[in-house]
Design a protein around this motif. Sequence first.
Motif, PDB file in Angstrom:
ATOM      1  N   MET A   1       0.857  -1.181   0.000  1.00 42.00           N
ATOM      2  CA  MET A   1       0.000   0.000   0.000  1.00 42.00           C
ATOM      3  C   MET A   1       0.891   1.229   0.000  1.00 42.00           C
ATOM      4  SD  MET A   1      -3.027  -1.219   2.583  1.00 42.00           S
ATOM      5  CE  MET A   1      -4.279  -0.128   1.888  1.00 42.00           C
ATOM      6  N   ALA A   2       0.500   2.231  -0.755  1.00 42.66           N
ATOM      7  CA  ALA A   2       1.401   3.363  -0.969  1.00 42.66           C
ATOM      8  C   ALA A   2       0.637   4.668  -1.071  1.00 42.66           C
ATOM      9  CB  ALA A   2       2.209   3.143  -2.242  1.00 42.66           C
ATOM     10  N   TRP A   3       1.388   5.737  -0.916  1.00 45.89           N
ATOM     11  CA  TRP A   3       0.897   7.091  -1.148  1.00 45.89           C
ATOM     12  C   TRP A   3       1.748   7.748  -2.243  1.00 45.89           C
ATOM     13  CZ3 TRP A   3      -3.475   9.086   0.880  1.00 45.89           C
ATOM     14  CH2 TRP A   3      -4.022   8.455   2.011  1.00 45.89           C
ATOM     15  N   PHE A   4       1.074   8.389  -3.152  1.00 44.30           N
ATOM     16  CA  PHE A   4       1.702   9.205  -4.174  1.00 44.30           C
ATOM     17  C   PHE A   4       1.100  10.607  -4.088  1.00 44.30           C
ATOM     18  CE2 PHE A   4       3.980   6.179  -6.948  1.00 44.30           C
ATOM     19  CZ  PHE A   4       3.549   4.986  -6.400  1.00 44.30           C
ATOM     20  N   ARG A   5       1.747  11.553  -4.755  1.00 48.74           N
ATOM     21  CA  ARG A   5       1.179  12.890  -4.817  1.00 48.74           C
ATOM     22  C   ARG A   5       1.414  13.484  -6.199  1.00 48.74           C
ATOM     23  NH1 ARG A   5       5.299  15.965  -0.565  1.00 48.74           N
ATOM     24  NH2 ARG A   5       7.153  15.988  -1.916  1.00 48.74           N
ATOM     25  N   GLN A   6       0.570  14.438  -6.524  1.00 47.36           N
ATOM     26  CA  GLN A   6       0.655  15.019  -7.861  1.00 47.36           C
ATOM     27  C   GLN A   6       0.244  16.483  -7.821  1.00 47.36           C
ATOM     28  OE1 GLN A   6      -1.756  13.024 -10.830  1.00 47.36           O
ATOM     29  NE2 GLN A   6      -0.432  13.728 -12.468  1.00 47.36           N
ATOM     30  N   VAL A   7       1.095  17.305  -8.400  1.00 45.89           N
ATOM     31  CA  VAL A   7       0.794  18.702  -8.622  1.00 45.89           C
ATOM     32  C   VAL A   7       0.267  18.827 -10.037  1.00 45.89           C
ATOM     33  CG1 VAL A   7       1.748  21.023  -8.771  1.00 45.89           C
ATOM     34  CG2 VAL A   7       2.571  19.450  -6.991  1.00 45.89           C
ATOM     35  N   ARG A   8      -0.746  19.633 -10.215  1.00 43.45           N
ATOM     36  CA  ARG A   8      -1.361  19.769 -11.540  1.00 43.45           C
ATOM     37  C   ARG A   8      -0.306  20.152 -12.574  1.00 43.45           C
ATOM     38  NH1 ARG A   8      -6.881  22.968 -11.804  1.00 43.45           N
ATOM     39  NH2 ARG A   8      -7.298  21.260 -10.384  1.00 43.45           N
ATOM     40  N   GLY A   9      -0.281  19.409 -13.660  1.00 43.23           N
ATOM     41  CA  GLY A   9       0.675  19.679 -14.711  1.00 43.23           C
ATOM     42  C   GLY A   9       1.990  18.937 -14.568  1.00 43.23           C
ATOM     43  N   LYS A  10       2.134  18.219 -13.465  1.00 43.97           N
ATOM     44  CA  LYS A  10       3.354  17.462 -13.235  1.00 43.97           C
ATOM     45  C   LYS A  10       3.034  15.983 -13.081  1.00 43.97           C
ATOM     46  CE  LYS A  10       6.045  21.190 -11.152  1.00 43.97           C
ATOM     47  NZ  LYS A  10       6.940  21.579 -10.033  1.00 43.97           N
ATOM     48  N   GLU A  11       4.065  15.169 -13.136  1.00 47.64           N
ATOM     49  CA  GLU A  11       3.867  13.735 -13.002  1.00 47.64           C
ATOM     50  C   GLU A  11       3.574  13.351 -11.549  1.00 47.64           C
ATOM     51  OE1 GLU A  11       6.743  12.228 -16.679  1.00 47.64           O
ATOM     52  OE2 GLU A  11       7.226  11.723 -14.610  1.00 47.64           O
ATOM     53  N   ARG A  12       2.859  12.255 -11.421  1.00 44.26           N
ATOM     54  CA  ARG A  12       2.590  11.725 -10.098  1.00 44.26           C
ATOM     55  C   ARG A  12       3.891  11.174  -9.518  1.00 44.26           C
ATOM     56  NH1 ARG A  12      -2.986   8.564  -9.387  1.00 44.26           N
ATOM     57  NH2 ARG A  12      -3.554  10.565 -10.343  1.00 44.26           N
ATOM     58  N   GLU A  13       4.161  11.481  -8.246  1.00 49.52           N
ATOM     59  CA  GLU A  13       5.428  11.055  -7.652  1.00 49.52           C
ATOM     60  C   GLU A  13       5.217  10.228  -6.392  1.00 49.52           C
ATOM     61  OE1 GLU A  13       7.933  14.277  -6.422  1.00 49.52           O
ATOM     62  OE2 GLU A  13       6.522  15.009  -4.914  1.00 49.52           O
ATOM     63  N   PHE A  14       6.137   9.338  -6.159  1.00 49.72           N
ATOM     64  CA  PHE A  14       6.106   8.449  -5.007  1.00 49.72           C
ATOM     65  C   PHE A  14       6.347   9.223  -3.723  1.00 49.72           C
ATOM     66  CE2 PHE A  14       6.714   4.720  -2.544  1.00 49.72           C
ATOM     67  CZ  PHE A  14       7.851   4.897  -1.768  1.00 49.72           C
TER      68      PHE A  14
ATOM     69  N   ASP B   1       5.073  20.626  -0.231  1.00 48.46           N
ATOM     70  CA  ASP B   1       4.285  19.403  -0.056  1.00 48.46           C
ATOM     71  C   ASP B   1       2.862  19.556  -0.601  1.00 48.46           C
ATOM     72  OD1 ASP B   1       5.828  19.058   3.169  1.00 48.46           O
ATOM     73  OD2 ASP B   1       6.309  17.944   1.339  1.00 48.46           O
ATOM     74  N   THR B   2       2.506  20.754  -1.008  1.00 46.98           N
ATOM     75  CA  THR B   2       1.178  21.001  -1.556  1.00 46.98           C
ATOM     76  C   THR B   2       0.958  20.163  -2.809  1.00 46.98           C
ATOM     77  OG1 THR B   2       1.050  23.248  -0.669  1.00 46.98           O
ATOM     78  CG2 THR B   2      -0.342  22.734  -2.576  1.00 46.98           C
ATOM     79  N   ALA B   3      -0.104  19.359  -2.797  1.00 47.80           N
ATOM     80  CA  ALA B   3      -0.400  18.454  -3.916  1.00 47.80           C
ATOM     81  C   ALA B   3      -1.691  17.710  -3.617  1.00 47.80           C
ATOM     82  CB  ALA B   3       0.725  17.446  -4.117  1.00 47.80           C
ATOM     83  N   ALA B   4      -2.175  17.014  -4.619  1.00 48.42           N
ATOM     84  CA  ALA B   4      -3.227  16.022  -4.396  1.00 48.42           C
ATOM     85  C   ALA B   4      -2.535  14.713  -4.037  1.00 48.42           C
ATOM     86  CB  ALA B   4      -4.082  15.848  -5.641  1.00 48.42           C
TER      87      ALA B   4
END
Length: 120
Positions: free
Chosen positions: A32-45, A86-89
């Motif tokens: 189980m994992a968490w990723f995050r993504q800023v709009r316009g950028k790739e999803r990151e681990f 750290d701001t991201a979805a």
Amino acid sequence: QLVESGGGLVQAGGSLRLNCVASGFEHIFKCMAWFRQVRGKEREFVAAINQEGADYSDSVKSRFTISRDYAKDTVSLQMDNLKPEDTAAYYCAVRSGTSLYKFPGDYWNWGQGTQVTVSS
């Protein structure tokens, strides 16, 4: 199905705790994992956990802690000393397997995401 909760707005230096409830996944050996993504950028681990242990990205190591409740089939992410970057979805992901998987392409089960915004 994966359902995240716990996002919100916090000032720099503050804390938030994200939770993800997994239902319908019957594999005992799960990552189980968490990723995050800023709009316009790739999803990151961000972090991953399995029965052997956990791993973190360098950017969150020592500030974030991932944990798992096997009885409730949930995974949480405690985020301390938050920074504006750290701001991201934030997205929860799960897959079967015995490794700690760190690439978005390794997962095919995703939550809907929860927004974390850190103000300076």
